[in-house]
Design an enzyme around this catalytic site. Sequence first.
Site, PDB file in Angstrom:
ATOM      1  N   ASN A  60       9.500 -15.028   8.171  1.00  0.00           N
ATOM      2  CA  ASN A  60       9.095 -13.640   8.004  1.00  0.00           C
ATOM      3  C   ASN A  60       9.906 -13.100   6.839  1.00  0.00           C
ATOM      4  O   ASN A  60      11.126 -12.897   6.950  1.00  0.00           O
ATOM      5  CB  ASN A  60       9.374 -12.856   9.284  1.00  0.00           C
ATOM      6  CG  ASN A  60       9.130 -11.358   9.125  1.00  0.00           C
ATOM      7  OD1 ASN A  60       8.780 -10.876   8.053  1.00  0.00           O
ATOM      8  ND2 ASN A  60       9.325 -10.611  10.196  1.00  0.00           N
ATOM      9  N   SER A 139       0.786  -6.209  -8.826  1.00  0.00           N
ATOM     10  CA  SER A 139      -0.617  -5.804  -8.781  1.00  0.00           C
ATOM     11  C   SER A 139      -0.850  -4.707  -9.803  1.00  0.00           C
ATOM     12  O   SER A 139       0.069  -3.952 -10.139  1.00  0.00           O
ATOM     13  CB  SER A 139      -0.972  -5.283  -7.382  1.00  0.00           C
ATOM     14  OG  SER A 139      -2.228  -4.633  -7.379  1.00  0.00           O
ATOM     15  N   TYR A 153       0.170   0.425  -0.684  1.00  0.00           N
ATOM     16  CA  TYR A 153       0.195  -0.829  -1.436  1.00  0.00           C
ATOM     17  C   TYR A 153       0.673  -0.611  -2.875  1.00  0.00           C
ATOM     18  O   TYR A 153       1.588  -1.295  -3.349  1.00  0.00           O
ATOM     19  CB  TYR A 153      -1.196  -1.452  -1.424  1.00  0.00           C
ATOM     20  CG  TYR A 153      -1.290  -2.800  -2.080  1.00  0.00           C
ATOM     21  CD1 TYR A 153      -0.791  -3.934  -1.448  1.00  0.00           C
ATOM     22  CD2 TYR A 153      -1.896  -2.959  -3.321  1.00  0.00           C
ATOM     23  CE1 TYR A 153      -0.887  -5.185  -2.036  1.00  0.00           C
ATOM     24  CE2 TYR A 153      -1.992  -4.203  -3.917  1.00  0.00           C
ATOM     25  CZ  TYR A 153      -1.489  -5.310  -3.276  1.00  0.00           C
ATOM     26  OH  TYR A 153      -1.575  -6.551  -3.875  1.00  0.00           O
TER      27      TYR A 153
END
Length: 246
Positions: A60, A139, A153
């Site tokens: 994780n 991104s 995001y």
Amino acid sequence: MGNKVALVTGGVTGIGRAVVEAMVREGYSVALCDADTVRGALVEQELAGRGAAIRFIPCNVADEAQVAAAVAAARREYGCIDCLVNNAGIIRRRAGAEIKVSDWDEVFAVNTRGAFLFCREVADCLKEQGGGRIVNISSIAGKLGDITSAPGYGPSKAALDCLTKTFARELAEYGITVNGVAPHAIATEMSAQWSEERRGQIVAAIPLKRLGKPEEVAAAVMFLLSEGAGFITGEIIDVNGGFLMD
């Protein structure tokens, strides 16, 4: 590039899987860290069956202890780490006024905190070796804000871009380059969540008039890992079909 050791997070599907495949073709040994234990084991089995040196390490990425253990396991397996690719990322789609604090926190924990933790843990190894490469998968949303109703995001990726530049400045004296790759509209499981109408709108706004391929993002990553990119650091390279030209 043979005999290089890479640690890749989030490498079981999409862009991460394409990066791992590209590394294997170039002769890298790969430590693959992902929370998806089922698919992670399958990727390891498949690529090892082709003769690749690959080790799946469940992790994780938002958990500090698990990250430290994963990096330690990779070092025990291969003895060193030459490069790190932080690809693990999640998205939670919801209108800004409706997003839950828990969703916001989870997105930042994986997309930003996870990359920070791995950069911190791997940095000492790279310093010991006298250099190395770190590439963070960002991104276009980190530059423009999110355009698909996922308000946590874009900010998480903007923070990742800033983190990339911060580590680039701090680690440059050790011969370590730190860069990012900012994709947009890539054909992955994440973009598959778009409606047909939304996908059509997004493609129509891209000068090249198509979705990108994970392999095209992987190619940019591999360039940044190469010797030819040794004088590039602190950059966020766009892979977006011309949608954003900055």
